[in-house]
Enzyme design. Sequence first.
Site, mmCIF file in Angstrom:
data_model
loop_
_atom_site.group_PDB
_atom_site.id
_atom_site.type_symbol
_atom_site.label_atom_id
_atom_site.label_comp_id
_atom_site.label_asym_id
_atom_site.label_seq_id
_atom_site.Cartn_x
_atom_site.Cartn_y
_atom_site.Cartn_z
ATOM 1 N N HIS A 53 4.004 1.708 2.288
ATOM 2 C CA HIS A 53 5.225 1.043 1.822
ATOM 3 C C HIS A 53 5.939 1.914 0.793
ATOM 4 O O HIS A 53 7.166 2.056 0.820
ATOM 5 C CB HIS A 53 4.882 -0.301 1.160
ATOM 6 C CG HIS A 53 4.283 -1.309 2.099
ATOM 7 N ND1 HIS A 53 3.043 -1.856 1.888
ATOM 8 C CD2 HIS A 53 4.750 -1.868 3.238
ATOM 9 C CE1 HIS A 53 2.763 -2.716 2.870
ATOM 10 N NE2 HIS A 53 3.794 -2.735 3.695
ATOM 11 N N LYS A 61 -7.100 8.624 8.295
ATOM 12 C CA LYS A 61 -6.300 7.417 8.290
ATOM 13 C C LYS A 61 -6.826 6.492 7.192
ATOM 14 O O LYS A 61 -8.030 6.335 7.036
ATOM 15 C CB LYS A 61 -6.442 6.738 9.651
ATOM 16 C CG LYS A 61 -5.491 5.595 9.850
ATOM 17 C CD LYS A 61 -5.595 5.054 11.267
ATOM 18 C CE LYS A 61 -4.705 3.837 11.418
ATOM 19 N NZ LYS A 61 -4.658 3.346 12.788
ATOM 20 N N HIS A 69 0.836 -1.204 0.000
ATOM 21 C CA HIS A 69 0.000 0.000 0.000
ATOM 22 C C HIS A 69 0.864 1.245 0.000
ATOM 23 O O HIS A 69 2.092 1.161 -0.027
ATOM 24 C CB HIS A 69 -0.976 -0.015 1.178
ATOM 25 C CG HIS A 69 -0.312 -0.155 2.513
ATOM 26 N ND1 HIS A 69 0.430 0.849 3.091
ATOM 27 C CD2 HIS A 69 -0.251 -1.202 3.384
ATOM 28 C CE1 HIS A 69 0.887 0.455 4.256
ATOM 29 N NE2 HIS A 69 0.511 -0.796 4.449
ATOM 30 N N CYS A 123 -7.374 -14.690 23.787
ATOM 31 C CA CYS A 123 -8.704 -14.833 23.198
ATOM 32 C C CYS A 123 -8.665 -15.898 22.115
ATOM 33 O O CYS A 123 -7.908 -15.774 21.154
ATOM 34 C CB CYS A 123 -9.184 -13.510 22.612
ATOM 35 S SG CYS A 123 -10.722 -13.691 21.664
ATOM 36 N N CYS A 181 -13.417 -9.673 25.198
ATOM 37 C CA CYS A 181 -12.929 -9.299 23.882
ATOM 38 C C CYS A 181 -14.056 -8.603 23.116
ATOM 39 O O CYS A 181 -15.155 -9.127 22.998
ATOM 40 C CB CYS A 181 -12.479 -10.540 23.107
ATOM 41 S SG CYS A 181 -12.259 -10.225 21.346
ATOM 42 N N LYS A 187 -9.852 0.372 5.277
ATOM 43 C CA LYS A 187 -10.747 -0.295 4.349
ATOM 44 C C LYS A 187 -12.197 0.031 4.662
ATOM 45 O O LYS A 187 -13.025 0.119 3.766
ATOM 46 C CB LYS A 187 -10.514 -1.809 4.406
ATOM 47 C CG LYS A 187 -9.200 -2.163 3.757
ATOM 48 C CD LYS A 187 -9.099 -3.623 3.374
ATOM 49 C CE LYS A 187 -7.792 -3.885 2.641
ATOM 50 N NZ LYS A 187 -7.116 -5.101 3.058
ATOM 51 N N HIS A 234 -15.239 -10.710 19.940
ATOM 52 C CA HIS A 234 -15.903 -11.998 20.127
ATOM 53 C C HIS A 234 -16.828 -12.027 21.338
ATOM 54 O O HIS A 234 -17.452 -13.046 21.617
ATOM 55 C CB HIS A 234 -14.860 -13.113 20.216
ATOM 56 C CG HIS A 234 -14.054 -13.253 18.969
ATOM 57 N ND1 HIS A 234 -12.868 -12.579 18.772
ATOM 58 C CD2 HIS A 234 -14.290 -13.945 17.832
ATOM 59 C CE1 HIS A 234 -12.392 -12.881 17.571
ATOM 60 N NE2 HIS A 234 -13.238 -13.685 16.971
ATOM 61 N N CYS A 269 -9.659 -14.510 18.572
ATOM 62 C CA CYS A 269 -8.641 -13.702 17.900
ATOM 63 C C CYS A 269 -7.354 -14.484 17.702
ATOM 64 O O CYS A 269 -6.493 -14.081 16.936
ATOM 65 C CB CYS A 269 -8.319 -12.452 18.704
ATOM 66 S SG CYS A 269 -9.714 -11.358 18.986
#
Length: 510
Positions: free
Chosen positions: A21, A302, A18, A127, A144, A305, A147, A130
């Site tokens: 990098h 920031k 991305h 967890c 968590c 996605k 979850h 995770c």
Amino acid sequence: MSRQYITTAIDYPNAPPHMGHVMEKVLADTVARWFRLRGDEVRFQVGTDEHGVKIERTAKKEGIDPMALVDRNVPLYQNLYHRLQISFDFFIRTTDEKTHWPTVIALWKKLQEAKALEKRTYTGLYCQGCERFMTARDLVDGKCAIHNAAPEKVSEENWFLLMQREGEWLKKLLTQKKGGYEIVPSERAQETLALIEQGLDDVSFSRPQSSLSWGIPVPDDLGQVMYVWCDALTNYASGVGVLTDRPEAVWWNDEDSEITHVIGKDIARFHALIWPTMLKNAGVRQPNRLLIHGFLTSDGQKMSKTIGNVVEPEEVLKKFGGNPDPLRFYLSHEIPVGNDGDFSWKRIGEVYDSMLRNKLGNLLNRVLVLLKKEGGTLGDCGKDAIGTAWKTYAESMDDFRLTDALAEAMKIVVGANEYIDARKVWALPAAEKAAELSNLAERLRHISLLLLPFIPSTAQEISRQLGVPYAEKMLEKDFVITAKMKEWGGQKDWRKVGEPRILFAPLSAP
RNA sequence: CGCGGGGUGGAGCAGCCCGGUAGCUCGCGAGGCUCAUAACCUCGAGGUCGGCGGUUCAAAUCCGCCCCCCGCAACCA
């Protein structure tokens, strides 16, 4: 003339590359190119960090081998960096058992001999969902957040690197004026030193194979796999074969070799604290500096996605017809080293139009077209129009203030445009006109050299169109900007210009 | 009081360390030029430099307090 070893952080290839990098590689490449151009001997390394739970998990999700995953993704990085004209000399992969592993294993053994490692039981909240240990921050009401389940207390055996005792030593290393490990820009040093003040903890250096299997096995301790530090950080040393008998080790071991690590601010602490501690205890020399860059946001936010504002490097290359220079120029021109920066399509379009197309490209074109009409022959280039530009530029480059250096180059471009208008060069009597144009061509010859570390192929193209004799050699790694080249009128064998061509086409053009 | 970064004309940023005409790119308005990629050049409008207080002959720049935004907080690469 000195020896320069320059590295970037190795990338984690569980996803395609991305913009973050790209920002780092462009910075490192510009520095590496500058070092070469000023006459240093340079080795420039990039690479990938291919182990760890995340790769393992991604591979599992896709139903393939971890090795197959990285073998598929790593070329995406290599390919992108080639197209961005990142002039790296070596690409290291941490899965490379021939190149990388021997140094890592030797380093581990050295640490063990020095009693810098200690085996302990680590207890944390794990967890299952995770598949990782949670920190207080990850938990909401003791559960968590993802979850909605309470993590369980898990204990496991870990080797630890003893860091607690290194605080004073590290502080000295990072603050001493000469022969220390310098943090550039210096503002970035503060947070690291603050961390030392808070007290250092020992860091986990290995994990049981049951928690982490995709990694380098700990020597003489079956069932333990090296955790990221010893594996990933060591790439800088393994790339040149430190602690092996490979001859490239001189890049690291030689006292007069300068070592620069280019990294992002997020991993500064590991490079400033853990890495030197490892080297010290293994009896290996320290690097010279840590060159830290900031983060890139997209339209002020920031990149994420979920927000949907992720910018793909490929898209940017595509927008400019595969030419990496608009992006390279944008990053160097807009973002001072060490600062956070913003990427926006609007802004890069503006910079392209205003700086590259209208100011630089147009200057070259108007000068060459006028020269062509006069027969394309160059006379004496007259009065020096560069002044102290080279000195200011070199100082900025040497101090890693790349934005300042680039601005210095662009100042000459703007100055030349102003001059053409003020003198009405096109309307001058033939003899005078020829003299002024030779002078302007000489300015452009210097501009091309000044831009060379930043936008190499554009810089070369400028020199080509100008017909400068050394133009074809400019992108070769042993091309050095000599004192003669920096001299006003220093290129005596340059008498004729080449054909003018559009340097940067309008974006809207078909 | 966890650590760090930031808040400067409409937008994005530089300047702040080493106090003394607030700079750059874009945008906007007027003019000039026509060699050039409708590019180039000149002039202009627009800022109480987050707020309050202090030091000083003088503060965006030093000190203190406060408000707002953003990262990081160590096993996450």
